[in-house]
Design a protein around this motif. Structure first.
Motif, PDB file in Angstrom:
ATOM      1  N   ILE C 195      43.806  14.513  54.363  1.00 54.22           N
ATOM      2  CA  ILE C 195      44.349  14.694  53.021  1.00 54.22           C
ATOM      3  C   ILE C 195      43.536  13.861  52.052  1.00 54.22           C
ATOM      4  O   ILE C 195      43.317  12.681  52.276  1.00 54.22           O
ATOM      5  CB  ILE C 195      45.822  14.249  52.992  1.00 54.22           C
ATOM      6  N   THR C 196      43.072  14.481  50.989  1.00 53.58           N
ATOM      7  CA  THR C 196      42.207  13.734  50.083  1.00 53.58           C
ATOM      8  C   THR C 196      42.201  14.368  48.705  1.00 53.58           C
ATOM      9  O   THR C 196      42.652  15.498  48.522  1.00 53.58           O
ATOM     10  CB  THR C 196      40.759  13.680  50.627  1.00 53.58           C
ATOM     11  N   HIS C 197      41.741  13.596  47.725  1.00 50.85           N
ATOM     12  CA  HIS C 197      41.469  14.224  46.446  1.00 50.85           C
ATOM     13  C   HIS C 197      39.970  14.133  46.146  1.00 50.85           C
ATOM     14  O   HIS C 197      39.525  14.454  45.060  1.00 50.85           O
ATOM     15  CB  HIS C 197      42.316  13.595  45.335  1.00 50.85           C
ATOM     16  N   LYS C 198      39.193  13.687  47.156  1.00 50.58           N
ATOM     17  CA  LYS C 198      37.752  13.571  46.957  1.00 50.58           C
ATOM     18  C   LYS C 198      37.064  14.816  47.514  1.00 50.58           C
ATOM     19  O   LYS C 198      37.018  15.037  48.727  1.00 50.58           O
ATOM     20  CB  LYS C 198      37.230  12.308  47.646  1.00 50.58           C
ATOM     21  N   LEU C 199      36.555  15.639  46.602  1.00 47.38           N
ATOM     22  CA  LEU C 199      36.064  16.958  46.976  1.00 47.38           C
ATOM     23  C   LEU C 199      34.839  16.896  47.869  1.00 47.38           C
ATOM     24  O   LEU C 199      34.708  17.653  48.821  1.00 47.38           O
ATOM     25  CB  LEU C 199      35.719  17.740  45.708  1.00 47.38           C
ATOM     26  N   LYS C 200      33.947  15.958  47.573  1.00 42.88           N
ATOM     27  CA  LYS C 200      32.711  15.904  48.344  1.00 42.88           C
ATOM     28  C   LYS C 200      33.004  15.581  49.801  1.00 42.88           C
ATOM     29  O   LYS C 200      32.389  16.146  50.709  1.00 42.88           O
ATOM     30  CB  LYS C 200      31.775  14.838  47.755  1.00 42.88           C
ATOM     31  N   GLU C 201      33.951  14.686  50.020  1.00 39.30           N
ATOM     32  CA  GLU C 201      34.288  14.337  51.394  1.00 39.30           C
ATOM     33  C   GLU C 201      34.910  15.524  52.118  1.00 39.30           C
ATOM     34  O   GLU C 201      34.622  15.785  53.284  1.00 39.30           O
ATOM     35  CB  GLU C 201      35.245  13.138  51.407  1.00 39.30           C
ATOM     36  N   ALA C 202      35.769  16.251  51.404  1.00 44.57           N
ATOM     37  CA  ALA C 202      36.379  17.430  52.016  1.00 44.57           C
ATOM     38  C   ALA C 202      35.293  18.426  52.418  1.00 44.57           C
ATOM     39  O   ALA C 202      35.304  18.971  53.516  1.00 44.57           O
ATOM     40  CB  ALA C 202      37.358  18.075  51.044  1.00 44.57           C
ATOM     41  N   LEU C 203      34.338  18.636  51.525  1.00 42.63           N
ATOM     42  CA  LEU C 203      33.268  19.588  51.829  1.00 42.63           C
ATOM     43  C   LEU C 203      32.393  19.086  52.977  1.00 42.63           C
ATOM     44  O   LEU C 203      31.875  19.868  53.762  1.00 42.63           O
ATOM     45  CB  LEU C 203      32.407  19.801  50.574  1.00 42.63           C
ATOM     46  N   ALA C 204      32.260  17.764  53.085  1.00 40.93           N
ATOM     47  CA  ALA C 204      31.368  17.216  54.104  1.00 40.93           C
ATOM     48  C   ALA C 204      31.947  17.319  55.506  1.00 40.93           C
ATOM     49  O   ALA C 204      31.225  17.495  56.470  1.00 40.93           O
ATOM     50  CB  ALA C 204      31.053  15.759  53.775  1.00 40.93           C
ATOM     51  N   ILE C 205      33.264  17.195  55.645  1.00 43.57           N
ATOM     52  CA  ILE C 205      33.812  17.038  56.992  1.00 43.57           C
ATOM     53  C   ILE C 205      34.675  18.217  57.450  1.00 43.57           C
ATOM     54  O   ILE C 205      34.851  18.434  58.641  1.00 43.57           O
ATOM     55  CB  ILE C 205      34.617  15.709  57.080  1.00 43.57           C
ATOM     56  N   ALA C 206      35.203  18.998  56.501  1.00 44.88           N
ATOM     57  CA  ALA C 206      36.238  19.965  56.889  1.00 44.88           C
ATOM     58  C   ALA C 206      35.677  21.275  57.442  1.00 44.88           C
ATOM     59  O   ALA C 206      34.558  21.667  57.147  1.00 44.88           O
ATOM     60  CB  ALA C 206      37.124  20.260  55.676  1.00 44.88           C
ATOM     61  N   ASP C 207      36.518  21.927  58.272  1.00 39.62           N
ATOM     62  CA  ASP C 207      36.240  23.289  58.717  1.00 39.62           C
ATOM     63  C   ASP C 207      36.996  24.285  57.861  1.00 39.62           C
ATOM     64  O   ASP C 207      36.584  25.420  57.685  1.00 39.62           O
ATOM     65  CB  ASP C 207      36.639  23.450  60.181  1.00 39.62           C
ATOM     66  N   ASP C 208      38.202  23.847  57.402  1.00 37.10           N
ATOM     67  CA  ASP C 208      39.003  24.687  56.513  1.00 37.10           C
ATOM     68  C   ASP C 208      39.476  23.805  55.360  1.00 37.10           C
ATOM     69  O   ASP C 208      39.701  22.618  55.541  1.00 37.10           O
ATOM     70  CB  ASP C 208      40.262  25.223  57.215  1.00 37.10           C
ATOM     71  N   ILE C 209      39.644  24.401  54.176  1.00 34.90           N
ATOM     72  CA  ILE C 209      40.161  23.640  53.038  1.00 34.90           C
ATOM     73  C   ILE C 209      41.354  24.384  52.445  1.00 34.90           C
ATOM     74  O   ILE C 209      41.290  25.603  52.235  1.00 34.90           O
ATOM     75  CB  ILE C 209      39.076  23.452  51.949  1.00 34.90           C
ATOM     76  N   VAL C 210      42.429  23.640  52.228  1.00 37.54           N
ATOM     77  CA  VAL C 210      43.602  24.200  51.552  1.00 37.54           C
ATOM     78  C   VAL C 210      43.830  23.380  50.285  1.00 37.54           C
ATOM     79  O   VAL C 210      43.809  22.158  50.326  1.00 37.54           O
ATOM     80  CB  VAL C 210      44.855  24.134  52.460  1.00 37.54           C
ATOM     81  N   VAL C 211      44.034  24.068  49.163  1.00 38.71           N
ATOM     82  CA  VAL C 211      44.197  23.367  47.885  1.00 38.71           C
ATOM     83  C   VAL C 211      45.657  23.419  47.456  1.00 38.71           C
ATOM     84  O   VAL C 211      46.276  24.487  47.451  1.00 38.71           O
ATOM     85  CB  VAL C 211      43.305  24.000  46.796  1.00 38.71           C
ATOM     86  N   LEU C 212      46.209  22.265  47.111  1.00 40.18           N
ATOM     87  CA  LEU C 212      47.582  22.178  46.614  1.00 40.18           C
ATOM     88  C   LEU C 212      47.566  21.865  45.131  1.00 40.18           C
ATOM     89  O   LEU C 212      46.735  21.091  44.662  1.00 40.18           O
ATOM     90  CB  LEU C 212      48.328  21.038  47.315  1.00 40.18           C
ATOM     91  N   ARG C 213      48.506  22.463  44.414  1.00 40.20           N
ATOM     92  CA  ARG C 213      48.693  22.080  43.017  1.00 40.20           C
ATOM     93  C   ARG C 213      50.162  22.276  42.665  1.00 40.20           C
ATOM     94  O   ARG C 213      50.730  23.323  42.978  1.00 40.20           O
ATOM     95  CB  ARG C 213      47.829  22.929  42.097  1.00 40.20           C
ATOM     96  N   GLY C 214      50.743  21.282  42.031  1.00 44.13           N
ATOM     97  CA  GLY C 214      52.138  21.373  41.610  1.00 44.13           C
ATOM     98  C   GLY C 214      53.071  21.721  42.757  1.00 44.13           C
ATOM     99  O   GLY C 214      54.048  22.444  42.575  1.00 44.13           O
ATOM    100  N   GLY C 215      52.757  21.243  43.958  1.00 40.13           N
ATOM    101  CA  GLY C 215      53.629  21.465  45.103  1.00 40.13           C
ATOM    102  C   GLY C 215      53.403  22.795  45.809  1.00 40.13           C
ATOM    103  O   GLY C 215      54.087  23.091  46.790  1.00 40.13           O
ATOM    104  N   LYS C 216      52.471  23.591  45.308  1.00 37.47           N
ATOM    105  CA  LYS C 216      52.234  24.909  45.913  1.00 37.47           C
ATOM    106  C   LYS C 216      50.822  24.988  46.487  1.00 37.47           C
ATOM    107  O   LYS C 216      49.917  24.297  46.018  1.00 37.47           O
ATOM    108  CB  LYS C 216      52.341  26.007  44.855  1.00 37.47           C
TER     109      LYS C 216
END
Lengths: 436, 391, 501
Positions: C195-216
């Motif tokens: 879980i992160t709010h740092k986009l570069k790290e998410a792009l560097a390590i993840a296989d899948d990305i899910v984006v949350l906003r306003g609880g959704k």
């Protein structure tokens, strides 16, 4: 393990910065220098007090008996020429004070200060006993006895606070235990009285636990309320019941039991090993609780809940259950301690007879850094000041009895003022835990 | 920008706000006045109900218990004499209640009312009997001032120790209570204080010129309510003004609610602690002064009679609000006056009143408990003013 | 193990923190859950860890629906949580922390310390997580504390590991080490939720990305093809500029000067070590550094909240080393403190009262010791309007405001004063993007008025966006000074990790 450091510093850096910080520590201790000076002055004032207040008019030999009359081995009394001894003690104090003032004992300053107070107390005892006789052993016997409720009260506080619940209702638990102990002791017998006192302590702790843990009421308020409630309730019941039925207020007193062999050792024997069952119970409870807190699973969890309840909760340790157990155990110890006032000494109940011992127990807890052994040592100091004032009052010193009676309270203030800043209470002490 | 920013979801995701100071929200923001009055009312009802059970537990019947309460009622408001007694009893309670309430507002727990009251009373008694020949309009203010100073000194000690060493005021004030008791015992046996020809510890009587005059003695000389009541009410007005209309009160409340923020804002937390305890001590000292100059005319051992502790109950019931404190003090004054009657005519010990007061504090301090018992649907905050022993 | 969430919903009074969230985390893969602060990430993971219970929805592990009543159930189901704020007992040893709750015992009660140590060592060796089992946790650097947390969950047999903002307190080098650990775990078949709010790290390590906003859940992305800009606009819901418009600085007279400023802790260890620096009129100086390297102490030294052991501080040429916070406030130092809720305001005070928190004692808010409510209210209404504090109700308590609006209130109080120096510590920590933009604009405007500004931030992006000059703090010292145009975030990152300039 050297490989635990992640931040590799430049090869030249560590040594230099280490030396640098060393220099800093020495230079920047202006505040500490001032404190050392103040401590030195305190010791010099004590020395001056001995010379100016105690020495004038003091003559004769102070005789300290070392054996009780019923002991098999009788030690010769310690006869101390009072004037000479006072001069020597004053010199010791002056030496310690001057050394502290000019050179400082650094880390050991607090210990040296303690020793200085000890020396001063000895001086006062010699001064008070000059030309008279004073049984030292008998005073130490009563020191241990009188420190019993204080040590157990402190233990009660430690159990609650290690789990993160402040218990200033110890005074009420003591009083409740004393009252219940005498009623059940009178009606059924001493052992039942003891049991009933323990249960009442547990019930009061349950009240504390419910309000503090579930309802998250301010813990200091609950403690104060428990004290007020029990003071009023026991006074009310004394007036309504015990006055009309004096036979309910006449309990058997636990006799002193001499432990074979150990009890025959001069001085130590009567002081430590010829006491009532309650004193022995205190030894056991202090030891057992120390072991429990620091060596068992229950103790680890209790301390975790008092330091970081959320961490414990996240690992599946039930914060509420752990706190409940610790608080109720603590309350039972408090109720048990209360029985000492009736079943351990006089066998009858008087209104407000605990006289603030619960609060002094709290001070012992703080003084002992929330550690049972430390608290026991602190309780001995309070017990000593308590029993010294009793004995000095008997040999008619020029100090008014009221001032002697203030001693334990003054010592308590000095303890909380001087030491509370430097010992660290459990991190979550007094904070309600809100489960999300 | 829409009003529904993601930020509006802050509550669950951020760490919870300072748990330490919720007490004050609950004390100071009575969003719903019915809730504000309902909880104390139900607390009193619950305490009285448990009181009946306690009376019955000592072997009395239900009707005897009801008779006791009837005596309680008659003794508090049943006659002019009873009302006078209620007001007389309420007078020191207003002052000790204010003392505790003021300290609460600044985040301090003043359990030292007993000691401050004793020392203040002793100062006032001394000025009251030792100076003769002054007109009342000089002597009485002088005696009142002495009492204020005495209490202030006894309040200064814990405030100073708290500010300078972090010594917890709860332990220090309790110890000072015991020390004050012993000091009173000692001084009452000295030549200066002890009444001529007496062996027991009792002070000389104060001069008539330092007496707080009775308010209703014109109607009946036996009516004891005295001018101390007016002093107490003026004190309540003054404390209210101080807390809510002055920069000093602003500092008191800021330090009480959030010492770190107060320090950040340039306030001296230590100085505030000292000042608050001095004023709290002065108020309790004034309570003792009222007792010796208006009711007792002299000092006797332990003349504080638990009034300092009762102040805690008054402050909590009055929600640390000066106006609330006055009404809470009137209620407890009534209980106390009625308790005398109850003891005399129904043979139920007056210590029961102490039990009822303690129970009232429990229920007031734990509004959730009341809400649970009566199945109320009111939002209730937790009560938390202290943070363990750390400074 | 495969973890599936179906329609998770959680409401708090006034807000829906999680609204019908569904996602799947696969075995041996890293799922990054990204979103702004307040998007509902932490709530979701508290539900996963059994600390909260969802109002509706299902947690399914390997096809089996789970019912977590408490964290113990989640642990038993194989979920291991590494919290953002480490769940460690500082006064306990590593071994004690690790075994808490699953203590090896003799006869069911007595702790088996030896076995506890062995268990820690075994896991250390197996996963290459070096720690000393007997070290007291409070003495360890945060990177090692994080390892302790990981060992904790591994000891409990976790196969689904959830990391909440794991890199927030790490240096860039520690982040690399951490990624190594994640890959090691992944290689052993663990399911990782990051879980992160740092986009570069998410792009560097993840296989899948899910984006949350306003609880959704507002979208998913493939790290192989997604760009940071795409993810950012999904997170925020509109196009945002990560930079601040500002002209070149025109530094003027020297306003603040620190000379050999030194401060030590109770044990004599240096917190600030001979700091020499200055801030001039009309420039923004940014202090970069990992949290806990002396920034807090630096700010408190400048504002007078902490006393120096050595050194001097000069303000507009005058020595202010021995002055009180109040005196510095009056001389003209404004201070936006780092801890908004516990230092910057009194939660139970009204907005109006909070707006005069540090100037209540003077004109026009009081006369003698009497407060002047009309003057206080008038000024408060103006400020709330001018600084866009919402809702603009001055009778509300401070704690009723959202983080962003509370910060705007504090900024209003400090920025409305016409003073030569403004010290801002973590001015935008944990607040919404709209408020961040607004506060950044205010800071630049203040600079353009010719004020000296000192910014302390752990967010490198913020430092780069605002500063005219960057100073890097490490271990109580200033280890580097750069202009943003002459450096890169990577270089600053190295300095933050302790490399000497």
């Amino acid at each position: 393990m050297s490989d635990t450091r992640v931040t590799p510093a430049g090869p030249d850096m560590p040594e230099e910065s280490y030396a640098y910080s060393e220099k800093r520590t020495r230079e920047l201790t202006k505040g500490q220098v001032r404190r050392a000076r103040i401590l030195g002055v305190v010791m010099l004032v004590l020395a001056a007090a001995v010379v100016l207040l105690l020495i004038p008019g003091t003559t004769g030999v102070a005789t300290f008996d070392l054996s009780l009359s019923d002991e098999q081995v009788q030690l010769a009394p310690l006869a101390i020429p009072s004037t000479g001894a006072l001069y020597i003690l004053a010199m010791v104090l002056a030496f310690l004070g001057a050394t502290q003032f000019f050179r400082g004992f650094q880390g050991k300053a607090t210990i040296i200060l303690g020793i200085s107070f000890g020396v001063f107390v000895i001086a006062v005892m010699i001064w008070a006993t000059a030309g008279e006789q004073f049984n030292l052993t008998s005073m130490l016997v009563s020191t241990v006895a009188r420190s019993t409720p204080i040590a157990l009260g402190a233990l009660s506080g430690i159990l609650c606070e290690r789990a993160g619940v402040v218990n200033i209702g110890i005074e009420g638990m003591l009083l409740g235990g004393a009252f219940t102990g005498v009623v059940f002791g009178s009606l059924i017998g001493g052992w039942v009285g003891l049991l009933a006192a323990t249960i009442v302590g547990g019930i009061l702790a349950l009240l504390l636990a419910v309000l503090a843990i579930n309802f998250r009421v301010d813990q200091i308020i609950i403690g104060v309320v428990i004290n007020l409630l029990i003071l009023s309730l026991t006074s009310f019941l004394t007036a309504q019941l015990l006055v009309e039925k004096p036979e309910w207020n006449d309990a058997p007193i636990f006799p002193a039991i001499k432990i074979p062999i150990l009890g025959d050792i001069p001085i130590l024997g009567p002081v430590l090993f010829d006491q009532t069952i309650m004193v022995y119970a205190m030894y056991v409870l202090i030891g057992l609780t120390t072991w429990f807190l620091f060596r068992t699973r229950w103790g680890l969890r209790t301390r975790a809940v008092g330091e970081n309840p959320r961490a414990a909760d996240s690992l599946g340790v039930s914060v509420y259950k752990t706190r409940y157990l610790a608080v109720i155990y603590g309350g039972m110890v408090g109720g048990f301690a209360g029985a000492w006032f009736t079943l351990g000494t006089v066998g009858r109940f008087d209104e407000g007879m605990t006289g603030g011992r619960g609060f002094i127990g709290l001070a012992a807890m703080i003084f002992g850094a929330w550690n049972p052994i430390g608290a026991f040592a602190a309780a001995l100091i309070f017990g000593f000041s308590d029993s010294l004032q009793q004995k000095l009052a008997i040999i008619e010193t020029p100090i008014p009895g009221e001032f002697l009676a203030m001693a334990p309270y003054l010592v308590t203030i000095i303890v909380v003022a001087g030491l509370v800043g430097r010992v660290r209470p459990p991190a979550a002490d007094g904070q309600p835990y809100e489960k999300q | 920008m829409s009003t529904q920013t993601p930020d509006s979801l802050k509550s669950p995701d951020l760490p919870p706000p300072s748990k330490g100071r919720l007490f004050f929200t609950q004390l100071t923001t009575a969003t719903d006045w019915r809730t504000a009055l309902l909880i104390p009312f139900l607390a009193v009802v619950m305490a009285l109900v448990i009181g009946v059970l306690i009376i019955m537990a000592t072997g009395s019947s239900f009707s005897e218990a009801m008779n006791a309460y009837l005596a309680l009622l008659k003794g508090s408001v049943g006659s002019l004499r009873a009302i006078s007694e209620t007001l007389t009893a309420a007078t020191p309670l207003i002052l000790t209640g204010l003392s505790v309430a003021l300290a609460f507002r600044a985040g301090l727990f003043n359990i030292g009312g007993e000691g401050q009251l004793l020392i203040g009373g002793m100062f006032a008694v001394f000025v009251g009997f030792s100076i003769t020949g002054l007109p009342w309009f000089i002597h009485l203010p002088l005696a009142l001032l002495a009492g204020i100073v005495g209490g202030a000194i006894w309040g200064f000690i814990p405030g100073f120790l708290k500010a300078k060493t972090g010594a917890h005021e709860v332990i220090v004030t309790i110890m000072l209570n015991y020390i004050a008791l012993r000091l009173v015992d000692f001084f009452l046996k000295t030549e200066i204080f002890q009444r001529e020809g007496r062996n027991d510890p009792v002070s000389k009587n104060v001069e008539a010129s330092s007496n707080l005059p009775g308010l209703l003695t014109a109607i009946d000389p036996a009516l004891r309510v005295h001018a101390g009541l007016i002093v107490a009410l003026l004190a309540a007005v003054f404390i209210h003004w101080l807390l809510f209309r002055t920069t000093t009160g602003f500092e008191f409340r800021a330090v009480g609610a959030n010492p770190a923020a107060a320090k950040y804002a340039g306030m001296s937390v230590g100085r505030t602690y000292i000042l608050v305890m001095v004023i709290a001590g002065a108020l309790a000292g004034l309570a003792g002064t009222g007792q010796v100059l208006g009711v007792l005319d002299r000092a006797t051992p332990g003349f504080s009679a638990g009034l300092g502790f009762d102040g805690i109950a008054v402050a909590l019931l009055g929600r640390s609000n000066p106006i609330g404190v006055v009404f809470a003090a009137l209620l407890f004054g009534g209980l106390s006056a009625g308790g005398q009657q109850m003891q005399a005519s129904a043979n139920v010990g007056i210590d029961l009143i102490g039990v009822i007061q303690a129970l009232i504090i429990i229920f007031v301090a734990a509004p959730a408990l009341i809400a649970a018992i009566f199945r109320l649907k009111t939002p209730v905050a937790s009560t938390q003013i202290s943070k363990g022993w750390g400074s | 193990m495969e973890l599936e969430l179906r329609g998770i919903t959680k409401r708090f009074p006034g807000v829906v923190a999680n609204d019908d969230i569904s996602l799947t985390a696969r075995s041996g893969k890293v799922l990054a859950l990204i979103g702004e602060n307040g998007a509902g990430k932490s709530t979701l993971m508290n539900i996963l860890s059994g600390l909260y219970t969802a109002d509706s929805g299902e947690i399914i592990i390997d096809g089996v629906v789970q019912h977590f009543k408490d964290p113990g159930d989640a642990i038993a189901a194989g979920i291991g949580m590494v919290h953002q704020h480490f769940m460690l007992v500082p006064v306990f040893t590593v071994a004690e922390n690790v075994v808490l709750g699953v203590e090896p015992t003799v006869l069911g009660t007595v702790l088996n310390q030896k076995k506890a140590r062995t268990e820690v060592r075994d896991i250390s060796r197996k996963y290459g997580l070096a720690v000393d089992p007997d070290a007291l946790v409070e003495t360890l650097p945060v990177g090692i504390q994080q390892r302790v947390e990981i060992i904790k969950v591994l000891l409990r047999g976790a196969q689904i590991l959830v990391f909440d903002e794991p890199t927030a307190v790490l240096t860039p080098q520690e982040v690399e080490e951490f990624f190594g650990i994640v890959r090691e775990l992944q290689g052993r078949g663990a399911t990782i939720i990051f879980i992160t709010h740092k986009l570069k790290e998410a792009l560097a390590i993840a296989d899948d990305i899910v984006v949350l906003r306003g609880g959704k859940v507002v979208g998913t992305a493939n790290p192989a093809t997604a760009t940071p800009e795409q993810l950012a606009s999904m997170m925020v819901g509109r196009d945002i500029s990560l930079t601040v418009d500002k002209s070149a600085s025109a530094p003027g007279a020297r306003v603040l000067e620190l000379d050999g400023v030194t401060m030590v802790d109770d044990y004599g260890r240096p917190l600030l070590d001979a700091i020499t620096m200055h801030v001039d009129a009309g420039e923004i100086v940014g202090i970069a550094g990992i949290q806990g390297n002396g920034q807090t102490e630096l700010v408190e030294a400048i504002t007078g909240l902490l006393q120096l052991a050595e050194g001097a501080i000069r303000f507009q040429g005058a020595d202010i080393t021995r002055t009180t916070p109040r005196e510095r406030h009056e001389m003209g130092i404004a201070h936006v403190p780092e801890d908004r809720n516990h230092v910057g305001m009194v939660g139970t005070f009204t907005v109006a009262e909070n707006l005069i928190l540090d100037s209540y004692y003077g004109q026009p808010y009081s006369k003698g010791i009497r407060l002047r409510p009309e003057a206080i209210d008038t000024s408060a209404r103006t400020l709330v309007e001018e600084f866009d504090v919402r809702p603009p109700i001055i009778e509300n308590t401070g704690s009723a405001l959202s983080g962003g609006n509370a910060q705007k209130m504090i900024v209003a109080r400090e920025f409305s004063r016409d003073v030569p120096l403004v010290v801002c510590a973590q001015p935008t920590r944990g607040i919404d993007v709209g408020s961040i933009e607004y506060i950044h604009e205010q800071i630049v405007r203040k600079r353009d008025e010719g004020k000296a500004i000192l910014i302390v931030s752990t967010e490198l992006d913020e430092i780069f966006a605002l500063s005219d000059r960057i100073l890097v703090m490490f271990d109580g010292r200033i280890v580097a000074e750069r202009r943003p145009s002459d450096t890169t975030p990577a270089e600053i990152g190295l300095f933050m990790a302790g490399r000497q300039a």
